[in-house]
Structures are given as structure tokens and as C-alpha cells.
Design an enzyme around this catalytic site. Structure first.
Site, PDB file in Angstrom:
ATOM      1  N   SER A 149      -8.096  88.131  47.939  1.00 32.58           N
ATOM      2  CA  SER A 149      -9.051  89.152  47.853  1.00 32.58           C
ATOM      3  C   SER A 149      -8.188  90.424  47.968  1.00 32.58           C
ATOM      4  O   SER A 149      -7.425  90.440  48.850  1.00 32.58           O
ATOM      5  CB  SER A 149     -10.345  88.947  48.748  1.00 32.58           C
ATOM      6  OG  SER A 149     -10.984  90.068  48.773  1.00 32.58           O
ATOM      7  N   TYR A 162     -12.218  87.660  57.512  1.00 26.33           N
ATOM      8  CA  TYR A 162     -12.144  87.197  56.063  1.00 26.33           C
ATOM      9  C   TYR A 162     -10.904  87.746  55.542  1.00 26.33           C
ATOM     10  O   TYR A 162     -10.047  87.295  54.946  1.00 26.33           O
ATOM     11  CB  TYR A 162     -13.339  87.772  55.309  1.00 26.33           C
ATOM     12  CG  TYR A 162     -13.381  87.479  53.931  1.00 26.33           C
ATOM     13  CD1 TYR A 162     -13.635  86.397  53.237  1.00 26.33           C
ATOM     14  CD2 TYR A 162     -13.001  88.719  52.862  1.00 26.33           C
ATOM     15  CE1 TYR A 162     -13.373  86.030  51.865  1.00 26.33           C
ATOM     16  CE2 TYR A 162     -13.089  88.484  51.707  1.00 26.33           C
ATOM     17  CZ  TYR A 162     -13.009  86.992  51.029  1.00 26.33           C
ATOM     18  OH  TYR A 162     -13.120  86.771  49.791  1.00 26.33           O
TER      19      TYR A 162
HETATM   20  N1  LIG Z   1     -17.130  86.427  44.370  1.00 21.78           N
HETATM   21  C1  LIG Z   1     -16.161  87.611  44.610  1.00 21.78           C
HETATM   22  O1  LIG Z   1     -16.499  88.566  44.080  1.00 21.78           O
HETATM   23  C2  LIG Z   1     -14.975  87.434  45.242  1.00 21.78           C
HETATM   24  C3  LIG Z   1     -14.071  88.552  45.338  1.00 21.78           C
HETATM   25  C4  LIG Z   1     -12.976  88.412  45.844  1.00 21.78           C
HETATM   26  C5  LIG Z   1     -12.361  86.877  46.411  1.00 21.78           C
HETATM   27  N2  LIG Z   1     -13.176  85.974  46.175  1.00 21.78           N
HETATM   28  C6  LIG Z   1     -12.500  84.626  46.443  1.00 21.78           C
HETATM   29  O2  LIG Z   1     -12.691  83.484  45.431  1.00 21.78           O
HETATM   30  C7  LIG Z   1     -12.891  82.426  46.030  1.00 21.78           C
HETATM   31  C8  LIG Z   1     -14.518  82.092  45.376  1.00 21.78           C
HETATM   32  O3  LIG Z   1     -15.340  82.860  45.558  1.00 21.78           O
HETATM   33  P1  LIG Z   1     -16.961  82.569  45.095  1.00 21.78           P
HETATM   34  O4  LIG Z   1     -17.724  83.867  45.232  1.00 21.78           O
HETATM   35  O5  LIG Z   1     -17.004  81.740  43.882  1.00 21.78           O
HETATM   36  O6  LIG Z   1     -17.208  81.760  46.333  1.00 21.78           O
HETATM   37  P2  LIG Z   1     -18.431  80.920  46.998  1.00 21.78           P
HETATM   38  O7  LIG Z   1     -18.827  81.404  48.380  1.00 21.78           O
HETATM   39  O8  LIG Z   1     -19.475  81.149  45.753  1.00 21.78           O
HETATM   40  O9  LIG Z   1     -18.160  79.322  47.157  1.00 21.78           O
HETATM   41  C9  LIG Z   1     -17.086  79.145  47.949  1.00 21.78           C
HETATM   42  C10 LIG Z   1     -17.290  77.516  48.216  1.00 21.78           C
HETATM   43  O10 LIG Z   1     -16.457  77.128  49.203  1.00 21.78           O
HETATM   44  C11 LIG Z   1     -17.156  76.104  49.783  1.00 21.78           C
HETATM   45  N3  LIG Z   1     -16.344  75.635  51.036  1.00 21.78           N
HETATM   46  C12 LIG Z   1     -17.051  76.432  52.201  1.00 21.78           C
HETATM   47  N4  LIG Z   1     -16.458  75.991  53.479  1.00 21.78           N
HETATM   48  C13 LIG Z   1     -15.684  74.836  52.940  1.00 21.78           C
HETATM   49  C14 LIG Z   1     -15.118  73.795  53.502  1.00 21.78           C
HETATM   50  N5  LIG Z   1     -14.794  73.860  55.007  1.00 21.78           N
HETATM   51  N6  LIG Z   1     -14.210  72.733  52.836  1.00 21.78           N
HETATM   52  C15 LIG Z   1     -14.664  72.676  51.361  1.00 21.78           C
HETATM   53  N7  LIG Z   1     -15.262  73.599  50.818  1.00 21.78           N
HETATM   54  C16 LIG Z   1     -15.808  74.746  51.478  1.00 21.78           C
HETATM   55  C17 LIG Z   1     -18.590  76.349  49.915  1.00 21.78           C
HETATM   56  O11 LIG Z   1     -19.393  75.066  49.818  1.00 21.78           O
HETATM   57  C18 LIG Z   1     -18.677  77.058  48.363  1.00 21.78           C
HETATM   58  O12 LIG Z   1     -19.020  75.796  47.143  1.00 21.78           O
HETATM   59  C19 LIG Z   1     -13.263  82.502  47.641  1.00 21.78           C
HETATM   60  O13 LIG Z   1     -12.162  82.427  48.162  1.00 21.78           O
HETATM   61  C20 LIG Z   1     -13.299  84.071  47.649  1.00 21.78           C
HETATM   62  O14 LIG Z   1     -12.943  84.518  48.923  1.00 21.78           O
HETATM   63  C21 LIG Z   1     -14.402  85.984  45.631  1.00 21.78           C
END
Ligand SMILES: NC(=O)c1ccc[n+]([C@@H]2O[C@H](COP(=O)([O-])OP(=O)(O)OC[C@H]3O[C@@H](n4cnc5c(N)ncnc54)[C@H](O)[C@@H]3O)[C@@H](O)[C@H]2O)c1
Length: 275
Positions: A149, A162
Site C-alpha cells: 500500500s 498497518y
Molecule cells: N482497498 C484499498 O483501497 C486498498 C488500498 C491499499 C492496499 N490495499 C491492500 O489490498 C489488499 C486487499 O484489500 P481489500 O480492501 O480487498 O481488503 P478486505 O479487507 O476487503 O479483504 C481482506 C481479506 O483478508 C481476510 N483476512 C483477514 N485476516 C485474515 C487471516 N488471519 N487469515 C486469512 N485471511 C484473512 C479477510 O477475511 C478479508 O476477506 C489488502 O492487503 C490491503 O491492505 C487495499
């Protein structure tokens, strides 16, 4: 024509929803057999069933990334069922409301939030690689993609744990590329900008979206598909000479001077951009 990921087996973590689900969909559209992994067993079953209804090769696998025994057993299960692992998308992160509430500035952070971020966001990916890498190397190599990120690149006023975990993930990727590149392993990071997942659409206040859009060079905020397309490229042989790289996929959010929005306002009021 043969699809770019035909005969490949992929594991995508955090695939019950959001970017992980879209990544699983796009990898499968390119011909991969995709294992959708998540701690949310019901969610990941629904997600895999959705992709199967779309005619894709998708299978659910529930495990907790904080538990090494579960990870080791899950990797064994994948190998027993499909015989190989070619692609790992380390995408899961802990982003629950409770986690966000505890993950603040350093003075006010709850130590448990720090520990949880490190356990899920960087220790988990390390453990999955620890157990998947020998399998990948034994079948000639493969591609690992890590979801980091902008928070892993630059400072912010909150979400300290984070951001620190996402920074650690970036160097974990480089260590993997350095250690196993000669064995055919590629390890790359996508530094994701704000993406309008269903969760983000529903939970992010409009005022926050407005600030983020002001700093995005593209005309719009990102979509899960924008990220998944890059993941699929990094998973494929089209990106064979990219290894140990950090690729911002953020519409230019981290490409400009921090002062750019203020200057735009100043120049607009002055009627000129002459400094
Ligand atoms: N959405 C954004 O704007 C954004 C921005 C920057 C980075 N990211 C990164 O992209 C990735 C996906 O983002 P998102 O928004 O789709 O996330 P999200 O929070 O919608 O989904 C994350 C998933 O990880 C799973 N998870 C959490 N803890 C877990 C564990 N202990 N074991 C297995 N699974 C587990 C959750 O159940 C969930 O389904 C993440 O790494 C996030 O940090 C997202």
C-alpha cells in the site's frame, strides 16, 4: 489461443471479498486454477461458488494466516489436489473496524493492534511463502505478488501498524526475489492506492474519498479490476524480467509533490502557474 495462465495453479489470500476476489477472478479468466483462501470460511465458499458459476476453475480453502500449522496443512492440501503451485498472491490484511480503531498514532496505538497487523499482514505472507516456495521451486519456479500500500511507502497520521506491516512486506518480497530468483521465483509488490471495493464504497466517508481523489492524478479512483489486471500480468510470463520490483498501482497518488493540491489552489486563485 492458449490462455496466459493455462495449467497454472494459484493461491490468492483474502479472496472472500474485494481485491482478492477480483484477483482470483482475473487469474482464473486467464486460465489458472485458483484456490481462494481466507479466514472467512463462509465468505470464501460463496466467492468460489460465484466464480464457478461464471465458468471459472475456483476452489475455496479456509485458513488463518496467523497459524503456521494451518498454513502448512493448506499448502499440503493444494499439492495433494493439484500437484503444483505456480502463483501466490499474498493479498489478505486485517482491516476490521476493531483493528482500525486500535491502530492509531504511536502514542495512542493499542499494542494488540500492532501485533495483529504484523501477524496477518507480514508474518502470514512470510509463512505462506515458507511453505509454498519449496513446492514452487520443485516445479520450476513461479510468481509471488504481494499486496502492499501507499501506507507502506510514506508516513501518515494514523494506521501506524498497518503502514509498518506493509513496509515490511515490501522488503520481504525483495528478500524472496534475492534468495530464490535463480530457482525461477519472481517476487514483486503492488503498492495499491485507494480502491473502491464494495467495503470501501460503503464504509469510506465521502469527505475522505474527495481528498483521495484530489491527490489521484487519474480522473477517477481505482477499482479492484485495476489491481487484478496488474496482478495477472505479474503472474504471467509476460512479466518474466520483472523481479524484486515495487510497482505503484495507484493512479499516480504517490507520484507527485505532496504540495501539489495546495499549489493547484494557489495557481487557480492567482490565475497563473508561474512560480
Ligand atoms: N482497498 C484499498 O483501497 C486498498 C488500498 C491499499 C492496499 N490495499 C491492500 O489490498 C489488499 C486487499 O484489500 P481489500 O480492501 O480487498 O481488503 P478486505 O479487507 O476487503 O479483504 C481482506 C481479506 O483478508 C481476510 N483476512 C483477514 N485476516 C485474515 C487471516 N488471519 N487469515 C486469512 N485471511 C484473512 C479477510 O477475511 C478479508 O476477506 C489488502 O492487503 C490491503 O491492505 C487495499
Amino acid at each position: 489461443m492458449l490462455k496466459s495462465l493455462a495449467n497454472k495453479v494459484a493461491i490468492v489470500t483474502g479472496a472472500a471479498t474485494g481485491i482478492g476476489l477480483e484477483s482470483a477472478r482475473v487469474l482464473a479468466e486467464h486460465g489458472a486454477t485458483v484456490v481462494l483462501a481466507d479466514i472467512d470460511a463462509t465468505g470464501v465458499e460463496h466467492a468460489a461458488a460465484l466464480l464457478v458459476r461464471e465458468g471459472l476453475a475456483a476452489f475455496p480453502l479456509a485458513f488463518d494466516l496467523t497459524d503456521e500449522a494451518q498454513i502448512a496443512a493448506s499448502v499440503c492440501q493444494v499439492v495433494e489436489k493439484y500437484g503444483r503451485i505456480d502463483i501466490v498472491h499474498n493479498n489478505a490484511a486485517i482491516q476490521t473496524n476493531a483493528q482500525r480503531a486500535g491502530d492509531r498514532d504511536v502514542i495512542n496505538i493499542e499494542t494488540s493492534a500492532w501485533d495483529a497487523a504484523m501477524a496477518v499482514n507480514v508474518r502470514g505472507p512470510m509463512l505462506l511463502c515458507k511453505h509454498a516456495l519449496p513446492v514452487m521451486i520443485s516445479n520450476g519456479g513461479g510468481s509471488i505478488i504481494h499486496s502492499s500500500s501507499g501506507f507502506g511507502l510514506l508516513g501518515e497520521v494514523t494506521l501506524t501498524a498497518y503502514g509498518s506491516s506493509k513496509a515490511a512486506l515490501i522488503n520481504l518480497s525483495r528478500f524472496i526475489a534475492t534468495q530464490y530468483g535463480k530457482s525461477g521465483i519472481r517476487s514483486n509488490v503492488v503498492a495499491i492506492g485507494f480502491v473502491l471495493t464494495q467495503n470501501a464504497i460503503e464504509s469510506t466517508p465521502q469527505a475522505v474519498k474527495d481528498i483521495l481523489l484530489q491527490h489521484t492524478l487519474n480522473p477517477t479512483l481505482g477499482t479492484p479490476r485495476n489491481i487484478a489486471d496488474v496482478v495477472a500480468f505479474l503472474a504471467s510470463d509476460k512479466s518474466v524480467f520483472i523481479n524484486g520490483a515495487l510497482i505503484p498501482v495507484d493512479g499516480g497518488f504517490t507520484a507527485h509533490q505532496p504540495s501539489v493540491v495546495h499549489f493547484q489552489e494557489l495557481f487557480a486563485s492567482a490565475g497563473s502557474n508561474q512560480l
